[in-house]
Write a protein that holds these residues in place. Structure first.
Motif, mmCIF file in Angstrom:
data_model
loop_
_atom_site.group_PDB
_atom_site.id
_atom_site.type_symbol
_atom_site.label_atom_id
_atom_site.label_comp_id
_atom_site.label_asym_id
_atom_site.label_seq_id
_atom_site.Cartn_x
_atom_site.Cartn_y
_atom_site.Cartn_z
ATOM 1 N N GLN A 1 -7.915 13.640 10.028
ATOM 2 C CA GLN A 1 -7.325 13.020 8.853
ATOM 3 C C GLN A 1 -5.999 12.383 9.212
ATOM 4 O OE1 GLN A 1 -8.409 12.485 5.826
ATOM 5 N NE2 GLN A 1 -10.345 13.570 6.039
ATOM 6 N N VAL A 2 -5.496 11.569 8.305
ATOM 7 C CA VAL A 2 -4.212 10.926 8.497
ATOM 8 C C VAL A 2 -3.428 11.005 7.194
ATOM 9 C CG1 VAL A 2 -5.102 8.638 7.881
ATOM 10 C CG2 VAL A 2 -3.062 8.838 9.310
ATOM 11 N N GLN A 3 -2.130 11.220 7.313
ATOM 12 C CA GLN A 3 -1.231 11.209 6.164
ATOM 13 C C GLN A 3 -0.371 9.945 6.250
ATOM 14 O OE1 GLN A 3 -1.395 14.241 8.206
ATOM 15 N NE2 GLN A 3 -3.160 14.580 6.856
ATOM 16 N N LEU A 4 -0.147 9.314 5.098
ATOM 17 C CA LEU A 4 0.527 8.024 5.067
ATOM 18 C C LEU A 4 1.674 8.058 4.068
ATOM 19 C CD1 LEU A 4 -2.720 5.863 4.865
ATOM 20 C CD2 LEU A 4 -1.365 6.317 6.912
ATOM 21 N N ILE A 34 -6.164 0.222 8.760
ATOM 22 C CA ILE A 34 -5.180 0.497 7.716
ATOM 23 C C ILE A 34 -5.073 -0.710 6.804
ATOM 24 C CG2 ILE A 34 -2.784 1.043 7.170
ATOM 25 C CD1 ILE A 34 -4.221 3.331 8.541
ATOM 26 N N GLY A 35 -5.205 -0.450 5.526
ATOM 27 C CA GLY A 35 -5.128 -1.521 4.541
ATOM 28 C C GLY A 35 -3.948 -1.344 3.608
ATOM 29 N N TRP A 36 -3.573 -2.445 2.978
ATOM 30 C CA TRP A 36 -2.591 -2.435 1.905
ATOM 31 C C TRP A 36 -3.282 -2.859 0.615
ATOM 32 C CZ3 TRP A 36 2.378 -0.705 2.113
ATOM 33 C CH2 TRP A 36 2.952 -0.541 3.369
ATOM 34 N N PHE A 37 -2.993 -2.119 -0.434
ATOM 35 C CA PHE A 37 -3.449 -2.439 -1.785
ATOM 36 C C PHE A 37 -2.220 -2.521 -2.685
ATOM 37 C CE2 PHE A 37 -8.114 -1.849 -1.886
ATOM 38 C CZ PHE A 37 -8.304 -1.415 -0.580
ATOM 39 N N ARG A 38 -2.399 -3.086 -3.858
ATOM 40 C CA ARG A 38 -1.312 -3.105 -4.830
ATOM 41 C C ARG A 38 -1.867 -2.931 -6.239
ATOM 42 N NH1 ARG A 38 0.566 -9.473 -4.214
ATOM 43 N NH2 ARG A 38 -1.311 -10.424 -5.143
ATOM 44 N N GLN A 39 -1.033 -2.388 -7.105
ATOM 45 C CA GLN A 39 -1.439 -2.169 -8.478
ATOM 46 C C GLN A 39 -0.290 -2.539 -9.412
ATOM 47 O OE1 GLN A 39 -2.978 1.751 -9.358
ATOM 48 N NE2 GLN A 39 -4.054 0.993 -11.165
ATOM 49 N N ALA A 98 -6.142 4.385 4.670
ATOM 50 C CA ALA A 98 -6.891 4.425 5.922
ATOM 51 C C ALA A 98 -8.385 4.329 5.661
ATOM 52 C CB ALA A 98 -6.572 5.706 6.677
ATOM 53 N N THR A 99 -9.071 3.638 6.571
ATOM 54 C CA THR A 99 -10.508 3.442 6.446
ATOM 55 C C THR A 99 -11.173 3.454 7.811
ATOM 56 O OG1 THR A 99 -12.227 1.950 5.616
ATOM 57 C CG2 THR A 99 -10.251 0.914 6.524
ATOM 58 N N TYR A 110 -11.782 3.766 1.524
ATOM 59 C CA TYR A 110 -10.537 4.230 2.117
ATOM 60 C C TYR A 110 -10.403 5.718 1.840
ATOM 61 C CZ TYR A 110 -9.284 -0.578 3.108
ATOM 62 O OH TYR A 110 -9.274 -1.857 3.616
ATOM 63 N N TYR A 111 -10.179 6.515 2.880
ATOM 64 C CA TYR A 111 -10.270 7.958 2.742
ATOM 65 C C TYR A 111 -8.926 8.652 2.574
ATOM 66 C CZ TYR A 111 -8.964 8.354 7.712
ATOM 67 O OH TYR A 111 -8.309 8.276 8.920
ATOM 68 N N SER A 112 -7.835 7.955 2.828
ATOM 69 C CA SER A 112 -6.522 8.576 2.702
ATOM 70 C C SER A 112 -5.538 7.534 2.187
ATOM 71 C CB SER A 112 -6.051 9.138 4.048
ATOM 72 O OG SER A 112 -4.791 9.784 3.900
#
Length: 123
Positions: A1-4, A34-39, A98-99, A110-112
């Motif tokens: 796993q990864v923590q971000l 690694i992706g970036w999303f925004r809301q 992360a994916t 994306y899992y994390s």
């Protein structure tokens, strides 16, 4: 796993620039895209950009192509999103995630996720 964990958000004037950082820890970082999303308020979380695990390929949503640049350094466990020519429409909470899939815009793949950093573009 990864923590971000994201950082670098803030208030910027229209036309300005910001550089977001995503600090990673955990054994799967170097094997994950690694992706970036925004809301934005009242809107769904949307895809912005993603970079392959090796850093050799990237993919952007049309609205940021040519203005945003995603990059990573696996030695530092870091991913960045350089944002230029910002407009009020870019105001949102930005998340890195992360994916194991590349490229994918589907947030369910994306899992994390990090907790997010606020970006506000306003005069």
């Amino acid at each position: 796993q990864v923590q971000l964990v994201e950082s670098g958000g803030g208030l910027v004037q229209p036309g300005g620039s910001l550089r977001l950082s995503c600090a990673a820890s955990g054994p799967t970082f170097t094997s994950s895209g690694i992706g970036w999303f925004r809301q934005a308020p009242g809107k769904e979380r949307e895809f912005v950009a993603v970079i392959m695990s090796t850093g050799t390929a990237t993919y952007y949503t049309d609205s940021v192509e040519g203005r945003f640049t995603i990059s990573r350094d696996n030695g530092q466990n870091m991913v960045w999103l350089e944002m230029n020519v910002l407009s009020p429409e870019d105001t949102a909470v930005y998340y890195c995630a992360a994916t194991y899939y590349f490229p994918t815009t589907n947030r369910n793949r994306y899992y994390s996720w990090g907790p997010g950093t606020q970006v506000t573009v306003s005069s």
